[in-house]
Design a protein around this motif. Sequence first.
Motif, mmCIF file in Angstrom:
data_model
loop_
_atom_site.group_PDB
_atom_site.id
_atom_site.type_symbol
_atom_site.label_atom_id
_atom_site.label_comp_id
_atom_site.label_asym_id
_atom_site.label_seq_id
_atom_site.Cartn_x
_atom_site.Cartn_y
_atom_site.Cartn_z
ATOM 1 N N TYR A 175 0.807 -0.929 -0.175
ATOM 2 C CA TYR A 175 0.067 0.058 0.217
ATOM 3 C C TYR A 175 1.195 0.840 0.142
ATOM 4 C CZ TYR A 175 -4.207 2.707 1.760
ATOM 5 O OH TYR A 175 -4.904 3.593 2.011
ATOM 6 N N ILE A 176 1.590 1.250 0.899
ATOM 7 C CA ILE A 176 2.852 2.170 0.997
ATOM 8 C C ILE A 176 3.164 2.456 -0.220
ATOM 9 C CG2 ILE A 176 5.643 2.892 1.251
ATOM 10 C CD1 ILE A 176 4.326 2.063 4.654
ATOM 11 N N GLN A 177 3.920 1.394 -0.609
ATOM 12 C CA GLN A 177 4.496 1.869 -2.784
ATOM 13 C C GLN A 177 3.838 2.686 -3.504
ATOM 14 O OE1 GLN A 177 7.664 -0.328 -1.893
ATOM 15 N NE2 GLN A 177 8.432 0.775 -3.017
ATOM 16 N N VAL A 178 2.183 1.915 -3.482
ATOM 17 C CA VAL A 178 1.354 2.243 -4.050
ATOM 18 C C VAL A 178 1.179 3.782 -4.412
ATOM 19 C CG1 VAL A 178 -1.071 2.619 -5.021
ATOM 20 C CG2 VAL A 178 0.328 0.565 -4.492
ATOM 21 N N PHE A 179 0.982 4.983 -3.048
ATOM 22 C CA PHE A 179 1.183 5.768 -2.336
ATOM 23 C C PHE A 179 2.808 6.226 -3.047
ATOM 24 C CE2 PHE A 179 -2.332 4.571 -0.422
ATOM 25 C CZ PHE A 179 -3.018 5.581 -0.562
ATOM 26 N N LYS A 180 3.770 6.287 -2.682
ATOM 27 C CA LYS A 180 5.050 6.088 -2.768
ATOM 28 C C LYS A 180 5.455 6.515 -4.173
ATOM 29 C CE LYS A 180 9.712 4.765 -0.802
ATOM 30 N NZ LYS A 180 9.877 6.552 -0.301
ATOM 31 N N ASN A 181 4.808 5.551 -4.980
ATOM 32 C CA ASN A 181 5.460 5.899 -6.891
ATOM 33 C C ASN A 181 4.205 6.885 -7.272
ATOM 34 O OD1 ASN A 181 6.430 3.867 -6.641
ATOM 35 N ND2 ASN A 181 5.406 2.417 -7.065
ATOM 36 N N ILE A 182 3.118 7.594 -7.020
ATOM 37 C CA ILE A 182 2.301 7.985 -6.762
ATOM 38 C C ILE A 182 3.407 9.929 -6.681
ATOM 39 C CG2 ILE A 182 0.238 10.141 -6.769
ATOM 40 C CD1 ILE A 182 -0.700 7.087 -6.800
ATOM 41 N N THR A 183 3.277 10.190 -5.230
ATOM 42 C CA THR A 183 3.863 10.556 -4.218
ATOM 43 C C THR A 183 5.055 10.858 -5.176
ATOM 44 O OG1 THR A 183 5.142 9.288 -3.014
ATOM 45 C CG2 THR A 183 2.309 10.878 -2.471
ATOM 46 N N LYS A 184 6.005 10.021 -5.161
ATOM 47 C CA LYS A 184 7.348 10.609 -5.929
ATOM 48 C C LYS A 184 7.524 11.414 -7.476
ATOM 49 C CE LYS A 184 11.895 8.439 -6.147
ATOM 50 N NZ LYS A 184 12.379 7.753 -6.768
#
Length: 415
Positions: A175-184
Amino acid sequence: MKILALVGTNANFSYNRILLQFMKKHFQQMADIEIYEISKLPAFGVDVPLSEQTEVWKLKQKVKAADGVVFSTPEYDHGIPAALKSATEWLSYHTEVLKHKPVMVVGVSYGRQASARSQVQMRQILISPDCDANLLPGNEVLIGGASRVFSKDGRLINAEMRDNLEKCFTHFIEYIQVFKNITKEEAEMPIKRPTISDAYINFPTGRLTLKEVQQIFSTIPFEIDLVDSSDRFAWYSDKPNREHVRSVASLNEPVTECHPPKAVPIVMQIINSFRDGKKDVVTRPLWMNGHRSLIQYYALRDVDGHYLGTIEFTGSVEYILNLFENGGWDQNPDATTGASKHDDAPADAAAPVADASTGASESSADDDTASPAEAAGTPAADSEDGDDATTGASESGSVDADDETADASTGASEN
Ligand SMILES: Cc1cc2nc3c(=O)[nH]c(=O)nc-3n(C[C@H](O)[C@H](O)[C@H](O)COP(=O)(O)O)c2cc1C
């Protein structure tokens, strides 16, 4: 992957702490879990003076730096403990550190309900408008019968609960990875990739592409930070190996928020002196990361003199000082006149020095250009009140905030 895990109680003995300690070890290949004790925090109150919020500030920095936060809650009277509610209030009042932060709720209690009711409450709190966290849905880690399911050495020995914990924590990391990709991508847009790469910005003195602007800031051996006119941390140059390590997570934060509380008065004093037009520059020589550095704060103004913000200009001056100390200026001709100060200077020392960017000789006979400092329009130091504006010592001496030195633009520690 950096995870901050909050022990949801201030009790000396806590099964929720044992659960987090187990998770830290059990998931060490997956994530670096830092356990945080909320007992360090003062009880939340809107009237608690900023000067007493050093621990709160430290926690907020940890939350900002973490990729995700785990809240482990006991159940007290069918709800979360008061100490955990207090900690969460600190993380939501006048701050946005939890906004869009991936969070997960776990919990241990004695009863058969296994902290289910307090977890429901914790989840509601975390999605409230002031927290606005990205809560991992589903994935309930409900550990009841606390005294029976852990071994004496703190291992979760109930296999069913352990399997469920592994599944849920894995989902949290995904779940973090999904947000990390977007926010990055989003966050890096203005930092790494200028949006309109072919456009020119036309300055009175020439034109630059956005890419050139970006790379100039990355290349010059100084780093620059900007606090805008509304006192928010607006931008920092993307220079490698910065003296002050900055994070895109801090962008747009009020400058008061990104400082250790004890440093805030001095920071605001510098900024207000710029806004009021009393000063234009404050300078601090400082040892940073083992070398001599110079920090200069400048009032940024438009051509009409209106305050646009404060820029912090930081760089190691070790190289320049070494040049000076080793006689780097002793032999060379005066760039503005071409004359050597030393009549007995060797012939090659007086030879014209080529200017790599224009090819112009610095010593040509008709060269009447100003010195680099004059040409750059370096702001004049304000010595009106007798302070040493070139050292800024009286305006900005280092601030003792638990051994952290104040950084006027973002408050990051220089130590
Ligand atoms: C004030 C108080 C209220 C409690 N209320 C509940 C409750 O409503 N439901 C429950 O299952 N356990 C309840 N308990 C027992 C806790 O689940 C138990 O103390 C648990 O170990 C707390 O978590 P900790 O070990 O991490 O502190 C309560 C304990 C205290 C001190």
